[in-house]
Design an enzyme around this catalytic site. Structure first.
Site, PDB file in Angstrom:
ATOM      1  N   ASP A  68      11.914  30.517  30.100  1.00 31.33           N
ATOM      2  CA  ASP A  68      10.620  31.182  30.137  1.00 31.33           C
ATOM      3  C   ASP A  68      10.373  31.610  31.587  1.00 31.33           C
ATOM      4  O   ASP A  68      11.037  31.135  32.511  1.00 31.33           O
ATOM      5  CB  ASP A  68       9.558  30.196  29.655  1.00 31.33           C
ATOM      6  N   ASP A  70       6.689  32.734  33.145  1.00 29.71           N
ATOM      7  CA  ASP A  70       5.396  32.327  33.697  1.00 29.71           C
ATOM      8  C   ASP A  70       5.084  30.861  33.443  1.00 29.71           C
ATOM      9  O   ASP A  70       5.199  30.370  32.312  1.00 29.71           O
ATOM     10  CB  ASP A  70       4.285  33.203  33.117  1.00 29.71           C
TER      11      ASP A  70
END
Length: 234
Positions: A68, A70
């Protein structure tokens, strides 16, 4: 002492010599492994009875780590953060162009470089491509990340953006893990998910360095999902 005895048994039995160098490195790192502040406890080494799960055929196969973006690798904000930010990107909005201030998670550069030594590294983010592609260009100067997937590759399930890992590895889900601070993001394949504490502005954060040690252990499992299962059981 327990780790040393396990190490000696591996040498004596001549088991899995293709990962010998890895285990030497791992044992040297054990003394600086996890601190008590982390909310996730990764194992410092593979238990002796778990070596039955290893197969040298798989250690020669490139595995995939899906990351991922953020709050896992970086924290981004439209306001100047309270800590030193690393860079700024300009993103087109309906109202015009807006500056986004980005703080890299501590250890990010080393984390990516170490992953790139053994894994195929993919970033799968729910962020928009205009924003995320600029951030990835900044943090991946050496081109470690081999594939990028953005919001338009996510599936929307009950109002949430969900990442289908089969888009990256097809049916070979045992060869891939996803690292994400949001478990709902990998709800389609929860057994492939490795949780990580969300990063905002803690410049003393050491989660990536803790995580990379665990991922290097996962590499030698025949099915990397078994490593995650062991993690959750501990």
């Amino acid at each position: 002492m327990g780790n040393q005895m396990a190490y000696e048994r591996i040498i004596e039995n001549n088991l899995f010599m293709s990962i010998y160098t890895f285990h030497c490195r791992l044992l040297r790192c054990v003394s600086r492994f996890f601190t008590a502040t982390t909310t996730i406890s990764y194992p410092t080494t593979t238990r002796h009875d778990d070596y039955t799960k290893l197969d040298t055929e798989y250690t020669n196969t490139k595995r995939t780590i899906i990351l991922d973006l953020d709050e896992t690798l970086v924290h981004s904000t439209t306001q100047i953060p309270g800590v030193r930010y690393d860079f700024m990107v300009m993103v087109k909005m309906e109202s015009g162009v807006m500056p986004i201030f980005v703080v890299k998670r501590p250890g990010l550069t080393e984390f990516l470089e170490r992953l790139g030594e053994s894994f195929q590294v993919v970033v799968f983010t729910a962020g928009l491509e205009d924003y995320a592609s600029q951030v990835l260009d900044k943090i991946d100067r050496k081109g470690v990340i081999s594939q990028r997937l953005y919001r338009d590759s996510c599936r929307e399930v009950k109002g949430r953006y969900v990442k289908d890992l089969s888009m990256v590895v097809g049916e070979d889900l045992g060869s891939a893990l996803i690292v994400d601070d949001n478990p709902s993001s990998y709800s389609l394949q929860p057994e492939n998910g490795v949780p990580i504490k969300a990063f905002v502005d803690d410049l003393k954060d050491q989660e990536l360095m803790k995580l990379v040690e665990f991922l290097e252990i996962c590499y030698v499992y025949e099915d990397m999902r078994d490593a995650v299962q062991d993690l959750m059981a501990n």
